[in-house]
Each structure stands twice: as C-alpha cells, then as structure tokens.
Design a protein around this motif. Structure first.
Motif, PDB file in Angstrom:
ATOM      1  N   GLU A  35     -68.202 -33.153 100.340  1.00  0.00           N
ATOM      2  CA  GLU A  35     -68.241 -31.116 100.436  1.00  0.00           C
ATOM      3  C   GLU A  35     -68.610 -31.040 101.685  1.00  0.00           C
ATOM      4  N   ASP A  36     -70.205 -32.282 102.190  1.00  0.00           N
ATOM      5  CA  ASP A  36     -71.033 -31.425 103.630  1.00  0.00           C
ATOM      6  C   ASP A  36     -71.144 -32.490 104.321  1.00  0.00           C
ATOM      7  N   LYS A  37     -70.312 -33.499 104.159  1.00  0.00           N
ATOM      8  CA  LYS A  37     -68.959 -34.125 105.584  1.00  0.00           C
ATOM      9  C   LYS A  37     -68.032 -32.975 106.097  1.00  0.00           C
ATOM     10  N   PHE A  38     -67.443 -32.922 105.305  1.00  0.00           N
ATOM     11  CA  PHE A  38     -66.230 -32.029 105.758  1.00  0.00           C
ATOM     12  C   PHE A  38     -66.817 -30.613 105.554  1.00  0.00           C
ATOM     13  N   SER A  39     -67.371 -29.906 105.562  1.00  0.00           N
ATOM     14  CA  SER A  39     -67.890 -28.691 106.052  1.00  0.00           C
ATOM     15  C   SER A  39     -68.001 -27.939 106.556  1.00  0.00           C
ATOM     16  N   LYS A  40     -67.403 -29.252 108.065  1.00  0.00           N
ATOM     17  CA  LYS A  40     -66.674 -28.121 109.655  1.00  0.00           C
ATOM     18  C   LYS A  40     -65.479 -29.130 110.129  1.00  0.00           C
ATOM     19  N   LEU A  41     -64.598 -29.367 110.319  1.00  0.00           N
ATOM     20  CA  LEU A  41     -64.051 -29.903 110.978  1.00  0.00           C
ATOM     21  C   LEU A  41     -63.842 -29.330 112.614  1.00  0.00           C
ATOM     22  N   LEU A  42     -63.574 -30.627 113.747  1.00  0.00           N
ATOM     23  CA  LEU A  42     -62.905 -29.922 114.664  1.00  0.00           C
ATOM     24  C   LEU A  42     -61.387 -30.510 114.877  1.00  0.00           C
ATOM     25  N   VAL A  43     -60.974 -29.776 115.465  1.00  0.00           N
ATOM     26  CA  VAL A  43     -59.181 -30.046 115.333  1.00  0.00           C
ATOM     27  C   VAL A  43     -58.911 -29.863 117.124  1.00  0.00           C
ATOM     28  N   GLY A  44     -58.119 -31.073 117.408  1.00  0.00           N
ATOM     29  CA  GLY A  44     -57.574 -31.216 118.476  1.00  0.00           C
ATOM     30  C   GLY A  44     -56.054 -30.745 118.839  1.00  0.00           C
ATOM     31  N   THR A  45     -55.934 -29.881 120.374  1.00  0.00           N
ATOM     32  CA  THR A  45     -55.107 -29.548 120.048  1.00  0.00           C
ATOM     33  C   THR A  45     -54.013 -29.303 122.052  1.00  0.00           C
TER      34      THR A  45
END
Length: 261
Positions: A35-45
């Motif tokens: 839950e903490d590991k993926f609390s923020k996801l960086l998405v490239g586009t």
C-alpha cells in the motif's frame, strides 16, 4: 593500552552501533507494505496522442489514459502523476526504473511482451490510412511504392515495414503522430498510418487540414494496455485489480465509449 586509546576505541564502537541502528530503522521504514510502496505511481507518456493524452492550455496532461489511470488510482489507493517524457523515452525510462508504468496508447504486441509486462486490455483500436482529400489512393496496397510517414516504433511503423520491407527508404518515421500527418499535408509523403481514434481526433480538431482517413480490413484489431517493467508482478496485479473494478462498475466504458472484457 593507554586509557586515552581505550576511551577512543570505546567511542568508535558506540558510534558504529548508533549508525547501524539508524540504518536498520531506515530499511524497516522503506520496507513498508504494498500500500505504501505504490501510494504514488509515476506514469510516463507522450502527450501529443489525443484523445489519449495531450496538453491543455494550462500545461496539464489530459486525455483518456489520464482519466482511466486516475480511476484506477482511486480504486487501488494510489496517487497518479503523469510525466510527458516522449514516446521512446517512455520505454527506456521504464527499463531504467525512472517510471512505474507507461500509459501512452501502447498496443500490446508479442514483441513488446519480450521486454515489458502489460495489464489486461482496456481499449480496442485499429490502424487507418491518412491521405490528402484529392488523393487517388483508396487501399493499403497502393502504398507499396509510395512514401509513408509514421510515428517511430509504433504498430503503424510496423505495418508500413510489413508492406514495403524492413529497410525501405520510403518509410519516414517521426517522434510523434502529428508530425507524420503534417508530412502528408506538406507533400513529403503520400500517406500516413496511425491509430484510428488518434486519426479521427486529429481530423476533427483540424477540419481545414485537407486530409481524409481511409479504413482498411488489412489492418488487424489492436488492444491497448498499461505497461510495466518486466517481472514487476506486484504492480501488474494491483493495476489489473483496479482495471477489473472500473470495468465492472462501468467507469471504463464511460471514459472510453467502449465495452471491453
């Protein structure tokens, strides 16, 4: 051993124990659950691929992929941050670990699956041909000996190489799709090949471009997926869980206008 040397040694040992304890504390903190590991996801586009991703007047990245990822984020409890890094850098930065995932209208292909893992499909697409309105071209086969513009390393690029050969000098590949369309307008190429939703959106937003779209049953159906680093099963399962939920509650269909299993 003198008292001075003995005292110095004891101080060094004590300092070493303190530093070791601090280090252990850091690892325990960073070793938090998923839950903490993926609390923020960086998405490239690559934000020139409307309607899936583009930049608005405020410099914000908007589009179908953004809406889908935000909906998934709500389901899995993750904050979503999009970064406009460019088409090819999405793949490289994902390999390097600079991004958590790629979301840029990326077609799931066997070739890409050798290096990356993909979520379940979230959108069905196909390719279209773009030519000038007064062009006599009506079929894909008529482009066999013509110059074709494409976005580099896309399925449109692959379709052009399949038609003309892997090393054809008549295939002009560019960093993004709008440049490929502009080359047709300029007369540098006879046609461009691109994803249907992107072609339709471009023509809608550029009614005076002098271009038209041609469908071809020679193009196979394609499916978009969100792309993660090969072997990142934990994140992949989390994304698929969120995607399944927005398929079930109708949010995905609301965003895309498609119903996909």
């Amino acid at each position: 051993m003198s008292n001075k040397k003995w005292l110095t040694m004891m101080l060094l040992v004590a300092l070493s124990l303190v530093l070791t304890a601090c280090g252990t504390g850091d690892k325990e903190t960073s070793g938090a659950g998923a839950e903490d590991k993926f609390s923020k996801l960086l998405v490239g586009t690559e934000a020139t691929f409307a309607p899936f991703e583009s930049m608005n007047d405020k410099g914000e990245i908007i589009g179908i992929d953004v809406d889908i990822m935000n909906a998934i984020g709500e389901e899995i409890g993750s904050e979503i941050e999009f970064r406009n890094v460019g088409w090819e850098p999405v793949f490289q930065q994902l390999k390097n670990g600079e991004l958590d995932l790629g979301a840029s209208g990326i077609t799931i292909t066997d070739d890409r699956k050798q290096t990356f893992d993909f979520t379940d499909p979230y959108y069905e697409a196909t390719l279209m041909i773009v030519v000038k309105e007064d062009s006599p071209i009506t079929t894909l086969d008529e482009l066999k000996d013509e110059k074709i513009s494409v976005q580099i390393n896309t399925t449109g690029h692959e379709a052009a190489k399949k038609l003309q050969g892997m090393t054809s000098s008549k295939i002009l590949a560019y960093e993004n799709q709008p440049i490929a369309f502009q080359e047709v307008i300029n007369g540098a190429t006879a046609a461009a090949i691109g994803d249907n939703a992107v072609v339709i959106e471009y023509l809608k937003n550029n009614p005076d471009s002098g271009l038209k779209a041609i469908e071809s049953d020679q193009f196979e159906k394609e499916y978009y997926g969100f792309m993660v680093k090969k072997g990142n099963t934990e994140l992949l399962n989390l994304l698929n869980d969120g995607l399944a939920k927005i398929k079930e509650n109708g949010k995905l269909e609301e965003i895309t206008g498609q119903k996909i299993d």
